[in-house]
Design a protein around this motif. Structure first.
Motif, short mmCIF file in Angstrom:
data_model
loop_
_atom_site.label_atom_id
_atom_site.label_comp_id
_atom_site.label_asym_id
_atom_site.label_seq_id
_atom_site.Cartn_x
_atom_site.Cartn_y
_atom_site.Cartn_z
N LEU A 199 0.82 -1.21 0.00
CA LEU A 199 0.00 0.00 0.00
C LEU A 199 0.86 1.27 0.00
O LEU A 199 0.53 2.26 -0.66
N GLY A 200 1.95 1.24 0.76
CA GLY A 200 2.84 2.39 0.77
C GLY A 200 3.46 2.64 -0.60
O GLY A 200 3.59 3.79 -1.05
N TYR A 201 3.83 1.55 -1.28
CA TYR A 201 4.42 1.67 -2.62
C TYR A 201 3.41 2.27 -3.59
O TYR A 201 3.74 3.17 -4.38
N VAL A 202 2.16 1.80 -3.54
CA VAL A 202 1.12 2.32 -4.42
C VAL A 202 0.86 3.80 -4.13
O VAL A 202 0.72 4.62 -5.05
N GLU A 203 0.78 4.15 -2.86
CA GLU A 203 0.53 5.55 -2.50
C GLU A 203 1.65 6.46 -3.00
O GLU A 203 1.40 7.58 -3.50
N ALA A 204 2.90 6.00 -2.89
CA ALA A 204 4.02 6.79 -3.39
C ALA A 204 3.95 6.95 -4.91
O ALA A 204 4.25 8.02 -5.45
N LEU A 205 3.53 5.89 -5.60
CA LEU A 205 3.36 5.97 -7.06
C LEU A 205 2.28 6.99 -7.42
O LEU A 205 2.42 7.74 -8.39
N LEU A 206 1.20 7.02 -6.66
CA LEU A 206 0.11 7.95 -6.94
C LEU A 206 0.53 9.40 -6.78
O LEU A 206 0.02 10.29 -7.47
N HIS A 207 1.47 9.67 -5.87
CA HIS A 207 1.93 11.04 -5.62
C HIS A 207 3.11 11.43 -6.51
O HIS A 207 3.59 12.56 -6.44
N SER A 208 3.55 10.50 -7.34
CA SER A 208 4.67 10.79 -8.24
C SER A 208 4.19 11.65 -9.41
O SER A 208 3.04 11.57 -9.85
N SER A 209 5.09 12.46 -9.92
CA SER A 209 4.77 13.30 -11.09
C SER A 209 5.03 12.59 -12.40
O SER A 209 4.78 13.15 -13.48
N ASP A 210 5.54 11.37 -12.34
CA ASP A 210 5.84 10.59 -13.54
C ASP A 210 4.58 9.85 -14.00
O ASP A 210 4.02 9.05 -13.24
N PRO A 211 4.11 10.07 -15.22
CA PRO A 211 2.91 9.36 -15.71
C PRO A 211 3.06 7.84 -15.68
O PRO A 211 2.06 7.12 -15.46
N ASN A 212 4.26 7.35 -15.91
CA ASN A 212 4.47 5.90 -15.86
C ASN A 212 4.21 5.35 -14.46
O ASN A 212 3.65 4.25 -14.31
N ASP A 213 4.62 6.12 -13.44
CA ASP A 213 4.34 5.70 -12.06
C ASP A 213 2.84 5.68 -11.79
O ASP A 213 2.33 4.78 -11.12
N ASN A 214 2.12 6.65 -12.33
CA ASN A 214 0.67 6.70 -12.13
C ASN A 214 -0.03 5.51 -12.79
O ASN A 214 -0.97 4.94 -12.22
N ARG A 215 0.45 5.14 -13.97
CA ARG A 215 -0.14 3.98 -14.64
C ARG A 215 0.14 2.70 -13.86
O ARG A 215 -0.74 1.82 -13.73
N GLU A 216 1.36 2.57 -13.36
CA GLU A 216 1.68 1.40 -12.55
C GLU A 216 0.83 1.35 -11.29
O GLU A 216 0.36 0.27 -10.88
N ALA A 217 0.60 2.51 -10.68
CA ALA A 217 -0.24 2.57 -9.49
C ALA A 217 -1.66 2.11 -9.79
O ALA A 217 -2.28 1.39 -9.00
N GLN A 218 -2.20 2.53 -10.95
CA GLN A 218 -3.55 2.13 -11.32
C GLN A 218 -3.65 0.61 -11.50
O GLN A 218 -4.61 -0.02 -11.06
N GLN A 219 -2.64 0.02 -12.12
CA GLN A 219 -2.64 -1.43 -12.31
C GLN A 219 -2.57 -2.17 -10.98
O GLN A 219 -3.29 -3.16 -10.75
#
Length: 288
Positions: A199-219
């Motif tokens: 959950l912490g990893y996903v939350e950090a991905l959601l707060h990232s400014s990198d679109p690739n991180d956001n897509r990974e978080a959604q998956q």
């Protein structure tokens, strides 16, 4: 720190020795002896070459040789050396010592090292305060100090999953999602099934400014939602991500499901109701 001071002291002694040994009294005595040897050799040479010179000129040459080689050293070797030599060495050594210590303190970050050691000593107390939900919250400065202490601890114990997770949470509070992402990723590598690390990893991905991180978080959220559809923390991340991407229906649905899962007296319910109301207003504004 102690080892650095010892090395500095040894190097300082060696430098003092190299600087002042050539000017010691032994060097003057050797020079005096050398001049006497040269004097005797030159006298032998003069004895062979002065046969064609009168006695007045011979005496003049001998006097000049004695003046140049014998009469210039006694004062500097004995009298002057006794009067000023020792104090010159002491003053020079003291000056060199002060300069060395000053440069070391100025460029060696001694103050920062001492502060870092103090932070390391305070880390266990700061950890206890963080774990105490009834205690006084840590200030931002204390959070920075705790993060530094945890990083130092993890240098010694890199397999400590709990410390990586705590460091990730601290970095999220301090608004450092990049460093939080690294910490949670370390925790996931050590304990892939740990829900806090996931959950912490996903939350950090959601707060990232990198679109690739956001897509990974959604998956990752979609995968977690399938297996943890009644987990309030997962639903909270789903709602946050949906609201940020203006998917208001999905956000409202996640918050409403959270209301069903939370106890009736849970203080979070008030926040959820406000969030639902805000999402409905945003949705109505986009439909106009």
């Amino acid at each position: 720190m102690m080892a650095a001071f010892i090395v500095m002291f040894v190097l300082l002694l060696a430098t003092v020795g190299l600087l002042f040994y050539p000017w010691s009294g032994r060097q003057r005595v050797d020079r005096n002896t050398m001049n006497h040897m040269i004097y005797r050799v030159r006298m032998q040479e003069l004895g062979e070459d002065l046969s064609a010179i009168d006695e007045t000129q011979q005496q003049k040459l001998v006097d000049e040789l004695r003046l140049n080689l014998l009469e210039d050293l006694p004062e500097s070797a004995e009298t002057a050396g006794k009067r000023g030599g020792v104090w010159v060495y002491i003053l020079g050594a003291a000056t060199l010592t002060l300069l060395t210590v000053g440069v070391f303190v100025r460029t060696g970050s001694v103050t920062r090292v001492m502060e870092w050691q103090q932070v390391v000593e305070q880390t266990p107390q700061l950890v206890q305060r963080v774990m105490d939900s009834q205690g006084k919250p840590l200030s931002r400065e204390e959070l920075f100090r705790l993060a530094l202490g945890l990083r130092t601890r993890l240098q010694q114990y890199p397999q400590n999953t709990v410390s990586w997770i705590m460091l990730g949470r601290l970095q999220m509070v301090l608004n450092n999602p990049g460093e939080a992402l690294q910490a949670f990723d370390k925790a996931r590598g050590l304990a892939p099934q740990n829900p806090e690390a996931q959950l912490g990893y996903v939350e950090a991905l959601l707060h990232s400014s990198d679109p690739n991180d956001n897509r990974e978080a959604q998956q990752l959220l979609d995968s977690l939602l399938k297996t943890n559809h009644d987990d309030v923390r997962v639903l909270s991340l789903v709602a946050f991500n949906a609201f940020e991407h203006q998917h208001y229906d999905k956000a409202i649905g996640a918050w409403q499901l959270m209301l069903q899962l939370l106890p009736a007296d849970d203080p979070q319910r008030i926040i959820l109701l406000r969030s639902i109301e805000q999402a409905k207003k945003e949705q109505a504004a986009t439909l106009k």
